[in-house]
Design a protein around this motif. Structure first.
Motif, PDB file in Angstrom:
ATOM      1  N   ARG A 120      33.375  43.601  38.469  1.00  0.00           N
ATOM      2  CA  ARG A 120      34.097  44.205  39.585  1.00  0.00           C
ATOM      3  C   ARG A 120      35.502  43.665  39.781  1.00  0.00           C
ATOM      4  NH1 ARG A 120      31.327  44.065  44.778  1.00  0.00           N
ATOM      5  NH2 ARG A 120      29.382  44.155  43.633  1.00  0.00           N
ATOM      6  N   ASP A 121      35.866  42.565  39.123  1.00  0.00           N
ATOM      7  CA  ASP A 121      37.232  42.063  39.302  1.00  0.00           C
ATOM      8  C   ASP A 121      38.228  43.135  38.870  1.00  0.00           C
ATOM      9  OD1 ASP A 121      36.406  39.624  40.241  1.00  0.00           O
ATOM     10  OD2 ASP A 121      36.641  38.577  38.328  1.00  0.00           O
ATOM     11  N   PRO A 122      39.210  43.455  39.699  1.00  0.00           N
ATOM     12  CA  PRO A 122      40.170  44.499  39.325  1.00  0.00           C
ATOM     13  C   PRO A 122      41.032  44.076  38.139  1.00  0.00           C
ATOM     14  CG  PRO A 122      40.852  43.421  41.360  1.00  0.00           C
ATOM     15  CD  PRO A 122      39.482  42.907  41.036  1.00  0.00           C
ATOM     16  N   GLU A 123      41.385  45.053  37.311  1.00  0.00           N
ATOM     17  CA  GLU A 123      42.269  44.777  36.184  1.00  0.00           C
ATOM     18  C   GLU A 123      43.597  44.260  36.714  1.00  0.00           C
ATOM     19  OE1 GLU A 123      44.096  47.057  32.243  1.00  0.00           O
ATOM     20  OE2 GLU A 123      42.719  48.093  33.594  1.00  0.00           O
ATOM     21  N   GLY A 124      44.104  43.234  36.081  1.00  0.00           N
ATOM     22  CA  GLY A 124      45.370  42.656  36.522  1.00  0.00           C
ATOM     23  C   GLY A 124      45.228  41.562  37.561  1.00  0.00           C
ATOM     24  N   LEU A 125      43.987  41.214  37.941  1.00  0.00           N
ATOM     25  CA  LEU A 125      43.788  40.120  38.891  1.00  0.00           C
ATOM     26  C   LEU A 125      44.293  38.816  38.282  1.00  0.00           C
ATOM     27  CD1 LEU A 125      42.454  39.405  41.676  1.00  0.00           C
ATOM     28  CD2 LEU A 125      40.404  38.794  40.361  1.00  0.00           C
ATOM     29  N   ARG A 126      45.099  38.087  39.036  1.00  0.00           N
ATOM     30  CA  ARG A 126      45.647  36.821  38.569  1.00  0.00           C
ATOM     31  C   ARG A 126      45.502  35.764  39.652  1.00  0.00           C
ATOM     32  NH1 ARG A 126      45.574  39.733  34.919  1.00  0.00           N
ATOM     33  NH2 ARG A 126      47.196  40.303  33.415  1.00  0.00           N
ATOM     34  N   MET A 127      45.213  34.541  39.245  1.00  0.00           N
ATOM     35  CA  MET A 127      45.172  33.423  40.172  1.00  0.00           C
ATOM     36  C   MET A 127      46.583  32.837  40.246  1.00  0.00           C
ATOM     37  SD  MET A 127      42.535  30.191  40.121  1.00  0.00           S
ATOM     38  CE  MET A 127      41.187  31.142  40.849  1.00  0.00           C
ATOM     39  N   PRO A 128      47.187  32.771  41.423  1.00  0.00           N
ATOM     40  CA  PRO A 128      48.557  32.266  41.524  1.00  0.00           C
ATOM     41  C   PRO A 128      48.696  30.849  40.959  1.00  0.00           C
ATOM     42  CG  PRO A 128      47.880  33.299  43.585  1.00  0.00           C
ATOM     43  CD  PRO A 128      46.651  33.195  42.729  1.00  0.00           C
ATOM     44  N   ARG A 129      49.761  30.647  40.230  1.00  0.00           N
ATOM     45  CA  ARG A 129      49.986  29.355  39.572  1.00  0.00           C
ATOM     46  C   ARG A 129      50.074  28.224  40.598  1.00  0.00           C
ATOM     47  NH1 ARG A 129      54.585  26.742  36.797  1.00  0.00           N
ATOM     48  NH2 ARG A 129      53.784  25.792  34.856  1.00  0.00           N
ATOM     49  N   GLU A 130      50.702  28.500  41.739  1.00  0.00           N
ATOM     50  CA  GLU A 130      50.838  27.448  42.751  1.00  0.00           C
ATOM     51  C   GLU A 130      49.498  27.083  43.377  1.00  0.00           C
ATOM     52  OE1 GLU A 130      51.944  31.417  44.752  1.00  0.00           O
ATOM     53  OE2 GLU A 130      52.274  30.402  42.820  1.00  0.00           O
ATOM     54  N   PHE A 131      48.505  27.959  43.203  1.00  0.00           N
ATOM     55  CA  PHE A 131      47.171  27.682  43.726  1.00  0.00           C
ATOM     56  C   PHE A 131      46.403  26.721  42.823  1.00  0.00           C
ATOM     57  CE2 PHE A 131      42.619  28.999  44.007  1.00  0.00           C
ATOM     58  CZ  PHE A 131      42.388  28.656  45.328  1.00  0.00           C
ATOM     59  N   TYR A 132      46.469  26.948  41.496  1.00  0.00           N
ATOM     60  CA  TYR A 132      45.646  26.145  40.597  1.00  0.00           C
ATOM     61  C   TYR A 132      46.367  24.960  39.966  1.00  0.00           C
ATOM     62  CZ  TYR A 132      47.807  28.658  36.601  1.00  0.00           C
ATOM     63  OH  TYR A 132      48.681  29.167  35.684  1.00  0.00           O
ATOM     64  N   LEU A 133      47.708  25.024  39.819  1.00  0.00           N
ATOM     65  CA  LEU A 133      48.409  24.002  39.043  1.00  0.00           C
ATOM     66  C   LEU A 133      48.259  22.592  39.622  1.00  0.00           C
ATOM     67  CD1 LEU A 133      50.065  23.656  36.498  1.00  0.00           C
ATOM     68  CD2 LEU A 133      52.139  24.056  37.848  1.00  0.00           C
ATOM     69  N   PRO A 134      48.338  22.397  40.946  1.00  0.00           N
ATOM     70  CA  PRO A 134      48.148  21.027  41.461  1.00  0.00           C
ATOM     71  C   PRO A 134      46.791  20.435  41.078  1.00  0.00           C
ATOM     72  CG  PRO A 134      49.082  22.439  43.157  1.00  0.00           C
ATOM     73  CD  PRO A 134      48.667  23.347  42.041  1.00  0.00           C
ATOM     74  N   HIS A 135      45.763  21.278  40.980  1.00  0.00           N
ATOM     75  CA  HIS A 135      44.434  20.785  40.621  1.00  0.00           C
ATOM     76  C   HIS A 135      44.327  20.508  39.123  1.00  0.00           C
ATOM     77  CE1 HIS A 135      43.359  21.687  44.702  1.00  0.00           C
ATOM     78  NE2 HIS A 135      43.672  22.950  44.546  1.00  0.00           N
ATOM     79  N   LEU A 136      45.009  21.317  38.313  1.00  0.00           N
ATOM     80  CA  LEU A 136      45.050  21.028  36.866  1.00  0.00           C
ATOM     81  C   LEU A 136      45.658  19.659  36.608  1.00  0.00           C
ATOM     82  CD1 LEU A 136      46.223  24.233  34.920  1.00  0.00           C
ATOM     83  CD2 LEU A 136      43.972  23.159  34.907  1.00  0.00           C
TER      84      LEU A 136
END
Length: 305
Positions: A120-136
């Motif tokens: 069900r995830d829509p095509e083109g769904l992206r996780m914002p870089r500012e959301f995940y990068l600090p955790h990476l």
């Protein structure tokens, strides 16, 4: 939308993607006979899915886990949040307009399953870089579920030099969706059922074409197979562990195997010992409903020498 205040300390594992709710239907046998109506045991809802199961299992083993994902602003999303909170997982979410992922799993008397999962995830769904990068930047290891948006983290993962694992599930070695995950991960897990008699050649291809340190194929009661970059290109068999009780449900057994393996790897164990820890955790998971049977660290270590 954060589920709890962020802890400034580092995490052992960052899990990205793969939460949802399983509807478990118990049947006499698989495949089910063609019929208009079939009476079954009580139908159960089990929050978890692959990413949730991995996050819960690693947390039960005493590892510090951060889990990032899209879920819906719906009652199934609340089930997921409640289960992860109950399991002590540090879960941070973004709202998906498509709602929370669902799956229907048919489980027979032996614990064998057949899963119907929605995309069900829509095509083109992206996780914002500012959301995940600090955790990476603050984790020892990343585990990516094969949700499409997760593939877009690989460039940042490579730039930071963080080890990454993925689970291809029943990949046949041909479907394009899985290939990038297979070739850009350091530890690659998959079920031997997808490629069947071709599983050895699929494992060799992943090592030849990709960056993996090791490829691990699980085969249920048949054990698992390990193939390393620095070693023989013949899969090394790892004996299955006998479950410590009656087999109730094989849902989540592969996720539990992965948790035992990653625990061993992060503890500095060699790859074969990691696979044996995975086999212990996977066997234990078969003795309970859904994500309920996670082996704890004391239980895992009690069976090792």
């Amino acid at each position: 939308m954060a589920q709890q205040e962020n802890d400034p300390s580092d995490h052992d594992v960052l899990v990205v993607g793969g939460s949802g709710v399983d509807t478990v239907v118990r049947v006499d046998s698989l495949p089910v006979p063609l019929a208009d109506s079939v009476g079954v045991a009580p139908i159960l809802e089990s929050p978890g899915h692959t990413g949730g199961n991995v996050a819960l299992g690693l947390t039960a083993l005493g590892l510090s886990v951060k889990f990032l994902d899209f879920i819906g602003d719906d009652w199934t999303g609340e089930q997921v949040r409640d289960r992860l909170t109950e399991g002590g997982v540090d879960f941070e979410t973004l709202i998906s307009p498509a709602g929370t992922r669902r799956a229907v799993n048919l489980v027979d008397r032996t614990g064998r399953r057949m899963s119907f999962h929605d995309a069900r995830d829509p095509e083109g769904l992206r996780m914002p870089r500012e959301f995940y990068l600090p955790h990476l930047r603050r984790t020892r290891h990343v585990h990516l579920s094969i949700t499409d948006f997760a593939r877009f983290l690989y460039d940042d993962i490579a730039e930071l030099g963080v080890p990454v694992s993925t689970d291809l599930h029943d990949w046949d070695g041909l479907t394009d969706h899985h290939r990038e995950f297979a070739l850009r991960s350091d530890l690659v897990f998959l079920s031997a059922s997808g490629a069947s008699g071709r599983i050895a050649s699929v494992m060799r291809e992943i090592l030849r074409e990709g960056r993996a340190e090791a490829v691990i194929a699980t085969a249920g009661a048949g054990g698992s197979y390990l193939m390393e970059r620095e070693g023989s290109r013949t899969p090394r068999p790892i004996q299955a562990t006998v479950p410590p009780g009656p087999v109730v449900d094989s849902n989540g057994a592969g996720d539990a195997y992965l948790c035992g393996f990653l625990y061993g790897r992060l503890a500095g164990r060699d790859l074969e010992e990691c696979a044996r820890l995975g086999a212990l955790a996977g066997a234990y998971a078969c003795t309970g409903e859904g994500s309920a049977a996670q082996i704890g660290l004391d239980g895992l270590l009690a069976h090792t020498v």
